[in-house]
Motif scaffolding. Structure first.
Motif, PDB file in Angstrom:
ATOM      1  N   ASP A   1       0.819  -1.213   0.000  1.00  0.00           N
ATOM      2  CA  ASP A   1       0.000   0.000   0.000  1.00  0.00           C
ATOM      3  C   ASP A   1       0.852   1.262   0.000  1.00  0.00           C
ATOM      4  N   GLY A   2       2.109   1.110   0.327  1.00  0.00           N
ATOM      5  CA  GLY A   2       2.975   2.277   0.442  1.00  0.00           C
ATOM      6  C   GLY A   2       3.987   2.369  -0.672  1.00  0.00           C
ATOM      7  N   ARG A   3       5.258   2.502  -0.297  1.00  0.00           N
ATOM      8  CA  ARG A   3       6.297   2.791  -1.276  1.00  0.00           C
ATOM      9  C   ARG A   3       6.925   1.556  -1.905  1.00  0.00           C
ATOM     10  N   VAL A   4       6.658   0.365  -1.366  1.00  0.00           N
ATOM     11  CA  VAL A   4       7.339  -0.838  -1.847  1.00  0.00           C
ATOM     12  C   VAL A   4       6.789  -1.278  -3.201  1.00  0.00           C
ATOM     13  N   LYS A   5       7.687  -1.483  -4.148  1.00  0.00           N
ATOM     14  CA  LYS A   5       7.319  -2.051  -5.448  1.00  0.00           C
ATOM     15  C   LYS A   5       7.897  -3.462  -5.531  1.00  0.00           C
ATOM     16  N   TRP A   6       7.043  -4.429  -5.890  1.00  0.00           N
ATOM     17  CA  TRP A   6       7.443  -5.850  -5.917  1.00  0.00           C
ATOM     18  C   TRP A   6       7.300  -6.413  -7.324  1.00  0.00           C
ATOM     19  N   ARG A   7       8.273  -7.200  -7.732  1.00  0.00           N
ATOM     20  CA  ARG A   7       8.211  -7.886  -9.022  1.00  0.00           C
ATOM     21  C   ARG A   7       8.619  -9.353  -8.835  1.00  0.00           C
ATOM     22  N   PRO A   8       7.852 -10.278  -9.399  1.00  0.00           N
ATOM     23  CA  PRO A   8       8.234 -11.696  -9.338  1.00  0.00           C
ATOM     24  C   PRO A   8       8.949 -12.136 -10.613  1.00  0.00           C
ATOM     25  N   ILE A   9       9.927 -13.012 -10.482  1.00  0.00           N
ATOM     26  CA  ILE A   9      10.548 -13.665 -11.640  1.00  0.00           C
ATOM     27  C   ILE A   9      10.345 -15.163 -11.458  1.00  0.00           C
ATOM     28  N   VAL A  10       9.569 -15.757 -12.359  1.00  0.00           N
ATOM     29  CA  VAL A  10       9.241 -17.190 -12.300  1.00  0.00           C
ATOM     30  C   VAL A  10       9.439 -17.795 -13.685  1.00  0.00           C
ATOM     31  N   LEU A  11       9.257 -19.095 -13.776  1.00  0.00           N
ATOM     32  CA  LEU A  11       9.280 -19.727 -15.096  1.00  0.00           C
ATOM     33  C   LEU A  11       8.118 -19.210 -15.927  1.00  0.00           C
ATOM     34  N   PRO A  12       8.298 -19.021 -17.222  1.00  0.00           N
ATOM     35  CA  PRO A  12       7.200 -18.535 -18.067  1.00  0.00           C
ATOM     36  C   PRO A  12       6.070 -19.547 -18.146  1.00  0.00           C
ATOM     37  N   ASP A  13       4.916 -19.064 -18.562  1.00  0.00           N
ATOM     38  CA  ASP A  13       3.714 -19.905 -18.630  1.00  0.00           C
ATOM     39  C   ASP A  13       3.700 -20.697 -19.939  1.00  0.00           C
ATOM     40  N   ASN A  14       4.745 -21.425 -20.174  1.00  0.00           N
ATOM     41  CA  ASN A  14       4.823 -22.318 -21.329  1.00  0.00           C
ATOM     42  C   ASN A  14       5.881 -23.377 -21.042  1.00  0.00           C
ATOM     43  N   TYR A  15       5.869 -24.458 -21.826  1.00  0.00           N
ATOM     44  CA  TYR A  15       6.837 -25.532 -21.644  1.00  0.00           C
ATOM     45  C   TYR A  15       8.116 -25.180 -22.393  1.00  0.00           C
ATOM     46  N   ILE A  16       9.242 -25.282 -21.711  1.00  0.00           N
ATOM     47  CA  ILE A  16      10.535 -24.944 -22.302  1.00  0.00           C
ATOM     48  C   ILE A  16      11.139 -26.205 -22.893  1.00  0.00           C
TER      49      ILE A  16
END
Length: 717
Positions: free
Chosen positions: A664-679
């Motif tokens: 709700d405040g100043r924190v910005k969050w980003r996730p890095i995960v496997l993409p939504d496809n089969y590699i």
């Protein structure tokens, strides 16, 4: 013995052979006679490409060919194979030519399999069977389904993919198993085993409903007969009485070394003659007619005749053959899997048995058969477990080595520790525990559901089971994980191997989902080590948890460092992470092996003057709440990094910081995960790059979040 012509509704007539020679050959093939549009692959040797065209759709696939001069090394002359690029070309070959073709294929396999990161014995064992199948049946109209990918290399060679065999397991190359996307000759994908009978039955029922007449053939093996799905499928096959053929490739080995040294199914002249008799149409018709007569006489006589028939069939077949009869499949065998004449005779007979129900043909093969095996055996690593040279250095230690050694140390101290292993293949390192504690090691093969509940029973009996299952194979046992372990809060210790991307094994054995499906369970402790020492500590931690289930994952491949290795594990406080490096600009919170990539990103970002905090979460569940609050209080930007699908560690972090009001405040969050496809299959580094999980990708995400997009682009150059 005269010739017996096998009639076929699509215009092809192939004659069977006598005992000593091929008596006649006839080919009457017309593509226009097929009942529906078929698909064919064509190789243009001048264009350097393979064109895959489907007449039923507008799909066209083009694969670039490698330099043709470098495809095959140590090349043995293969004059007959050189003119075969489609199974149709096998129809008019004599018995002598078919035998020659089998030897040429075996030589071809031996010439390149020593450079392929896969088990090679299975493919060498089924060469004659593969040739016989494509000689008798009419793929791709007839459907040939394989249970095990490692048995399909000869099949690939005969179905137009020979020029691309050197690309096996490589990026943009051939798959190590059958693939519907790769060829019309692969009607169903195979990799995990045990699915061919179920899929084949579905195709057979669909065929019958649509009024078609194509043959359905499935090939299973010893390992797949250890799975429950095979027997579920065969029971349903018998109940529906669908016309299909199941071939059991019996390679004469089991999971139990003592059984391997014991008696084995033998193939003699008598059993060969009986197999031909069993497969003959006249014998089947006589047997079915006899059943009909006894039914009309009366129930008592029918039951008596059924018992006599069962006894007689048991006398004709080897031990255990009546099991398949009880499931409703007509048993034929054993057949010598390296006797081309017997194979073709039996397969032609069963192919001609229209509307007479399901058949199981028991084919006995030798994995060490012929000179081809001897040539390649000295040049390739032995064993069942796939060895990817890009994941494992020649002299490198693996995470599996560290786990096995740590488990042995714990078992030396705690006599109640036992190990249950399940899955298609076993890491060589696990053998260390097996050798040290043979009475406390249980390998159940591809019976993951049984493995989980068996481990739960061991725990209820007062032992401490470590249940070792690769991530992709644990998916099969999820119902047991939920109901038999987590709901009852039984302390089973799940060791999830091959977690994350797996290089040349591609999407079929990729461990992308275990973080997500294990961390959503209410009673499960979920953790992952960031390096080999953390793995040793987590083994010790799991050994001391005795009031609820716990799991930890580790990847394939070499360990981070061989310096300062922990000799003995120290239990970690549950739900406690750690900070590895501190900075004021941005925080990277890694889970498991991705912590190392976060450290790499930190080094890259330092060149841009960005000060980075790197934290090792250790636990996905329970989260280290104090650590999360600390990172959010001290940083305006937070990035979570994991080698898993959406819904895993990052989702748990987002759930907490959102409910805690941190977003709700100043924190910005980003996730890095496997993409939504089969590699797809590639080298480990190529896969990480495709997934956006390298240190450069993490650093680029950080720069973008800091409002420095141009520098982020430079990071990706």
């Amino acid at each position: 013995m005269g010739t017996a012509s096998t009639g076929y509704p699509f215009g092809t007539a192939v004659h069977s052979y006598g005992n000593s020679a091929l008596l006649s050959r006839k080919l009457e093939f017309s593509r226009s006679n097929f009942p529906f549009p078929a698909e064919f692959s064509r190789i243009n040797p001048n264009s350097g490409s393979v064109f895959h065209f489907s007449s039923k759709s507008s799909v066209c696939k083009i694969h670039s060919l490698p330099d043709i001069d470098n495809i095959f090394w140590d090349k043995v002359p293969t004059p007959l194979l050189d003119v075969i690029d489609n199974p149709i070309h096998l129809k008019n070959l004599s018995l002598k030519e078919l035998k020659q073709l089998a030897e040429e294929i075996r030589s071809e396999l031996a010439s390149f399999l020593s450079n392929v990161p896969a088990s090679y014995k299975a493919s060498l064992a089924v060469v004659e069977l593969t040739v016989a199948l494509h000689h008798v049946f009419h793929a791709p109209v007839d459907k040939i389904l394989w249970d095990a990918g490692e048995e399909t290399y000869a099949h690939k060679i005969l179905t137009g993919r020979r020029p691309l065999m050197s690309t096996l397991y490589k990026k943009n190359g051939l798959s190590g198993s059958t693939s519907r996307l790769e060829s019309e000759f692969d009607p169903f994908g195979a990799a995990h085993g045990c699915n061919s009978v179920s899929a084949g039955l579905g195709m057979a029922v669909a065929r019958d409903i649509k009024g078609k007449r194509e043959r359905i053939v499935t090939i299973i093996n010893n390992l797949s007969t250890m799975t429950g799905q095979i027997y579920e499928a065969m029971s349903n096959v018998g109940y529906l009485d669908s016309n299909m053929i199941v071939i059991l490739n019996d390679s004469r080995h089991s999971l139990h070394p003592k059984l391997d040294d014991g008696s084995k199914t033998s193939v003699s002249a008598l059993s060969s003659t009986l197999s031909r008799l069993q497969s003959s149409k006249s014998f089947r018709k006589f047997r079915e007619a006899a059943k009909g007569v006894t039914k009309r006489i009366g129930k008592g006589m029918h039951e008596l005749a059924a018992k006599v028939d069962q006894y007689a069939r048991g006398m004709m077949g080897p031990s255990g053959s009546t099991l398949f009869e009880e499931l409703g499949l007509y048993y034929i065998g054993p057949v010598d899997g390296h006797n081309m004449e017997d194979l073709i005779c039996v397969l032609q007979e069963v192919a001609s048995l229209d509307s007479m129900g399901p058949v199981l043909v028991h084919v006995v093969t030798e994995e060490n058969y012929s000179e081809g095996y001897k040539r390649v055996a000295g040049r390739q690593l032995d064993g069942l477990y796939n060895i990817d040279p890009l994941l494992y250095g020649i002299d490198s230690r693996t995470y599996g080595d560290c786990f096995a050694e740590a488990l042995v140390v714990e078992a030396e101290k705690d006599k109640s520790i036992v190990t249950v292993h399940a899955g298609m293949q076993m890491e060589p390192s696990i053998q260390l525990f097996r050798e040290r504690f043979p009475d406390k090691f249980f390998d159940v093969g591809m019976a993951e559901q049984h493995a989980v509940t068996f481990a739960a029973g061991l725990s209820c009996g007062g032992l401490k089971p470590f249940c070792v299952i690769p991530s992709a194979f644990l998916q099969r046992a999820y119902d047991q994980v939920v109901h038999d372990v987590d709901q009852q809060r039984i302390p089973v210790r799940f060791v999830i191997t091959s977690a994350g991307l797996v290089g040349s094994d591609g999407p079929t054995q990729c461990g992308a989902f275990d973080i997500t499906y294990m961390s959503c369970l209410p009673n499960m402790i979920v953790m992952a080590p960031s390096d080999e020492n953390e793995l040793v500590h987590m083994v010790a931690t799991a050994a001391r948890i005795d009031d609820q289930p716990v799991c930890f994952r580790y990847p394939r491949g070499s360990i981070v460092t061989t310096n300062n290795l922990a000799l003995e594990g120290v239990p970690i406080e549950i739900g406690k992470g750690r900070v590895l490096a501190e900075g004021k600009d941005i925080a990277l919170l890694g889970y498991g092996a991705m912590v190392q990539n976060c450290l790499n990103a930190r080094a890259l970002l330092s060149k841009f003057g960005v000060e980075v905090t790197v934290a090792d979460a250790r636990f996905c569940k329970p989260l280290d709440i104090a650590l999360l609050r600390q990172l959010c209080d001290n940083h305006a930007f937070l990035i979570t990094v994991e080698e898993g699908s959406v819904g895993g560690f990052g989702s748990h972090v987002a759930q907490f910081i959102a409910l805690d009001g941190r977003l709700d405040g100043r924190v910005k969050w980003r996730p890095i995960v496997l993409p939504d496809n089969y590699i797809e299959q590639a080298s480990p580094q190529q896969q990480l790059s495709l997934a956006g999980l390298t240190g450069n990708h993490i650093a680029a995400t950080a720069l973008s979040l800091l409002g420095r997009p141009r520098e982020a682009l430079l990071m990706m150059c």
